[in-house]
Design an enzyme around this catalytic site. Structure first.
Site, short mmCIF file in Angstrom:
data_model
loop_
_atom_site.label_atom_id
_atom_site.label_comp_id
_atom_site.label_asym_id
_atom_site.label_seq_id
_atom_site.Cartn_x
_atom_site.Cartn_y
_atom_site.Cartn_z
N VAL A 63 21.43 -6.14 107.74
CA VAL A 63 22.11 -5.97 109.02
C VAL A 63 23.60 -5.84 108.73
O VAL A 63 24.23 -6.78 108.23
CB VAL A 63 21.83 -7.17 109.95
CG1 VAL A 63 22.70 -7.10 111.19
CG2 VAL A 63 20.36 -7.20 110.32
N GLU A 154 14.48 -33.14 94.48
CA GLU A 154 13.26 -32.49 94.01
C GLU A 154 13.50 -31.75 92.69
O GLU A 154 12.68 -31.81 91.78
CB GLU A 154 12.71 -31.56 95.10
CG GLU A 154 12.09 -32.39 96.22
CD GLU A 154 11.69 -31.62 97.46
OE1 GLU A 154 10.86 -32.14 98.22
OE2 GLU A 154 12.21 -30.51 97.69
N ASP A 283 18.49 -21.99 111.11
CA ASP A 283 19.64 -22.60 110.47
C ASP A 283 20.98 -22.01 110.92
O ASP A 283 22.01 -22.67 110.80
CB ASP A 283 19.56 -22.45 108.94
CG ASP A 283 18.49 -23.34 108.33
OD1 ASP A 283 17.79 -24.02 109.09
OD2 ASP A 283 18.37 -23.36 107.10
#
Lengths: 411, 411
Positions: A63, A154, A283
């Site tokens: 975009v 993680e 988000d």
């Protein structure tokens, strides 16, 4: 994607524009980076998802411009005119305004990021095996991870296990158990959005895996293969940045209010102030919901927001009079299902509906929920198989270094 | 690898040098290129293979120089002195001496080649979907494959099925069934090493899948997105070169005889003339075996040669007197197990021990043999699962485009 799916069967023409051809299951990205899973196992072609939904057209492209006044989006050389627009462009790795740090510390947002991290980390062990200087050897075997949120935790757990268990017997000149995994967090504790007990447990587990956890250690500067903290410098062949995100730049160019991280501030119906036909979800949106809760930048929140935007659009189209359609919109209310993070194999922490869970039970919950949401039957079975194999045999299936002879000179 | 494995338990120190960290199952590379399998599924870390074989050290690095007189190999900044040397460096894509064609037509020798082909082919369909010019659209949907050997045939079949079945329902503005797959061969027939019947069958099968087969059509020139034949020019967004290989350049720098493709001409014990402690095995060797047979550049031949070199070395070391050890070496004899090629799903051709098989039975043979030889239990199950899924559902699991935002600027 959730918005487009929720518009199934409605009399609308949906055009879904994405710069990638695949939908990525972000929560497992760290497993690609740590050689546990192959890239295609956590991704799914967007086109496949909508193959049977006739009112959706998928376009792959960047975009370039969004013109709210002209109601037009530019994708490459094409202009797409819209009645309704849903902006779900997400966030990118943010470096606290230090854009020069990006060169030295790789973030983890895309499959390309993940395979690049995998390549670099595995290559560092290969170089250490060849290296005869003990100081250089130690530097090559150091991985510094900035950011003690779920991604940092993680990654640290996964790299510690990679070094201590998976690679252990493969090398002859280095002891991979001596690999130095450093997890750096500016705040006083890891996983600061969780309860303090769970933070303490996470730290303990990581340390038992051999991870060096530095909390209350804000980053002063990032240099080539080194990160400067207040009182020391950590030299590491691999620097990974998991400390923050910011909205993609286009959000600031819309001429609507944004928050300091560049997120679009939306109304409680998720539309943009003054642009009731334009929504921001996921988000990229800064949203205070109907209950006054700041909606977090998490996958379940994005899914809920996408579906909400679809329901508002559907209501509008079904509404009695064109003039009055915006007056009666339903407001978004975030349903907090809780959140979880895994710490190596067989341990995790989870908070949900006031419950705190940790250890093996939390890990089984994590396993179940992540498999459940992983798109595509085939992927689910394949990933389960990989995990089972990794669990039983301490092996990892995707320990390959690619990109060594990238055909850069070819168009 | 086979040579190193065959030296297990012997009192030798083996150093295995490879520029990649993984062993690649080459016969399935075309499936990565055509989005059927993920890269890690056909690769296996070399280190894992030798984790339990104490006398093997693996080094990842590029061989810079081989000094036969000094008995020394240079890898990066390291020098490796050897008593015995086994050269198994293989071949690379060969362009009939036109090295400038390489820029325009990508070969298929590594995982990076395969994921790059996957990226380009999938991206071409994405661009065609966006494109409004019908001529350009057709060009974008054209894939030209040069070389009618097994690789060319397998790629053509896989791309034809990708376009006609897998992608069919995913696009709105293009009819992927109209994708134009052109297979170009200079010789009068496809698979010229096989029996004529099988060549004719292969052509028929490919044509029924919609592939345009051009035989007796030697390539005059390769340009940017176009290949010139004697009587016509084929314009294609994707040009794939499967027409030949040549030895890696280092072979010509050894000062020993090479054949026109740069392969090292070896004695019947696989040693280099005048260098009884140096062997060349696999595709890099030009070998006439004990029975007078020219050993083909196939995977089973390479495996047999590697094992033979190991047995000669073991004999030498066990031999009675150092002086006479080279006199009694066993000679290599190639055992031809036959060869096979697959043509899309559920058809293949195979020749073995004077038997010719084609069709579904040949395809089942192909399936069984390829699964059998695929390294690693986990990979075998994962690949079987993928194939089962692809067969039943006409889906492909690895249809993702990566490398769009490669972090090129990072070190």
């Amino acid at each position: 994607m959730e918005c487009a799916k929720a518009l199934r069967g409605r009399e609308v023409r949906v055009t879904l524009v994405d710069r990638q051809n695949h939908h990525l299951f972000q929560p497992l990205l760290y497993q690609v980076a740590s050689a546990g899973l192959a890239a295609p196992e956590i991704a799914h072609p967007v086109r496949s998802v909508f193959a049977d939904q006739e009112n959706v057209t998928v376009l792959m492209g960047d975009v370039g411009d969004i013109d709210l006044a002209a109601r037009r989006v530019t994708v490459g050389e094409r202009h797409l005119d819209y009645d309704y627009l849903v902006i779900a462009l997400g966030v990118k790795t943010g470096y606290f305004g230090h854009s020069d740090w990006e060169r030295h510390a790789i973030g983890l947002k895309s499959l390309d990021d993940a395979t690049e991290i995998r390549r670099r980390v595995l290559l560092a062990f290969e170089r250490a095996e060849m290296c005869e200087d003990p100081v250089e050897k130690a530097r090559l075997m150091t991985i510094a991870i900035v950011g003690g949120g779920p991604t940092g935790v993680e990654l640290a757990g996964a790299f510690a296990e990679l070094a201590r268990h998976v690679l252990r017997r493969d090398f002859r000149h280095i002891d991979t158990e001596k690999a130095h995994i450093v997890l750096i967090e500016g705040a006083p504790r890891l996983l600061s959005m969780y309860d303090e007990d769970l933070s303490a447990y996470t730290r303990e587990r990581l340390e038992s895996l051999g991870v060096t956890v530095l909390t209350g250690a804000p980053v002063k500067a990032v240099r080539e293969k080194a990160v400067e903290l207040g009182d020391r410098v950590i030299e590491a062949e691999n620097l990974i940045w998991a400390a923050g995100v910011e909205a993609v730049p286009i959000a600031r160019q819309l001429g609507v209010p944004t928050d300091p991280a560049g997120r679009i501030v939306v109304e409680t119906d998720l539309s943009l102030p003054g642009h009731p036909n334009v929504f921001a979800v996921g988000d990229i949106a800064h949203c205070i919901d109907q209950g006054g809760v700041r909606v977090p930048g998490l996958c379940p929140a994005a899914i809920q927001m996408g579906r909400h935007a679809a329901s508002v659009i559907a209501d509008d189209l079904a509404g009695p009079a064109r003039g009055g359609r915006y007056a009666v919109r339903r407001q978004f209310r975030y349903f907090d299902k809780g959140s979880m993070a895994t710490i190596g194999r067989s341990a995790a922490v989870a908070e949900s509906m006031g419950l705190k869970v940790r250890g093996f039970v939390a890990w089984l919950m994590w396993l179940f929920i992540h498999l459940l949401f992983l798109i595509g039957f085939r992927n689910r079975i394949a990933v389960l198989l990989q995990w089972f194999y990794a669990y039983v045999r301490y092996r990892r299936g995707a320990r390959i270094i690619t990109g060594m002879d990238r055909p850069q000179d070819r168009s």
